[in-house]
Design a protein around this motif. Structure first.
Motif: not given
Length: 111
Positions: A25-26, A45-47, A74-75, A79-82
């Motif tokens: 995640f640059a 889900k993304k994190s 959380k943005q 990237f939206m961390s879910e």
């Protein structure tokens, strides 16, 4: 240490999932990865996770991790961390992932 009662603990939705994708995640201020976790019936889900010291993206694939699934998204940069992928401080400020010693079905809840 502050204590909580069991009903408060039950409100935290802790589930196991398998990492199916991970990449650098640059755009973050601190080194981090974008991670996609298969949480079974909850879906993928993304994190965003600051776990770059102990892990390379390719080493994360297939690893089961314990996630908090009921925090609001959380943005983080673009990237939206879910979900929150959990871990422990190794004593020097670096994170070691919380996991299980045997595989369990994705989406299984911690009791």
């Amino acid at each position: 240490m502050q204590t909580i009662d069991f009903t408060e603990f039950q409100r935290i939705d802790l589930r196991i999932g398998t990492i199916i994708r991970a990449e650098v995640f640059a755009k973050t201020k601190k080194p981090a990865y974008k991670i996609w976790v298969d949480l079974g019936t909850l879906g993928i889900k993304k994190s965003s996770a600051q776990i770059t010291f102990h892990y390379k993206p390719e080493d994360l694939l297939g690893r089961q991790v314990l996630c908090v699934c009921n925090f609001p998204p959380k943005q983080i940069a673009d990237f939206m961390s879910e979900v929150l992928v959990t871990g422990f401080d190794d004593g020097s400020g670096q994170i070691v992932l919380a996991s299980v010693d045997k595989n369990v079905p994705n989406g299984s809840k911690l009791y």
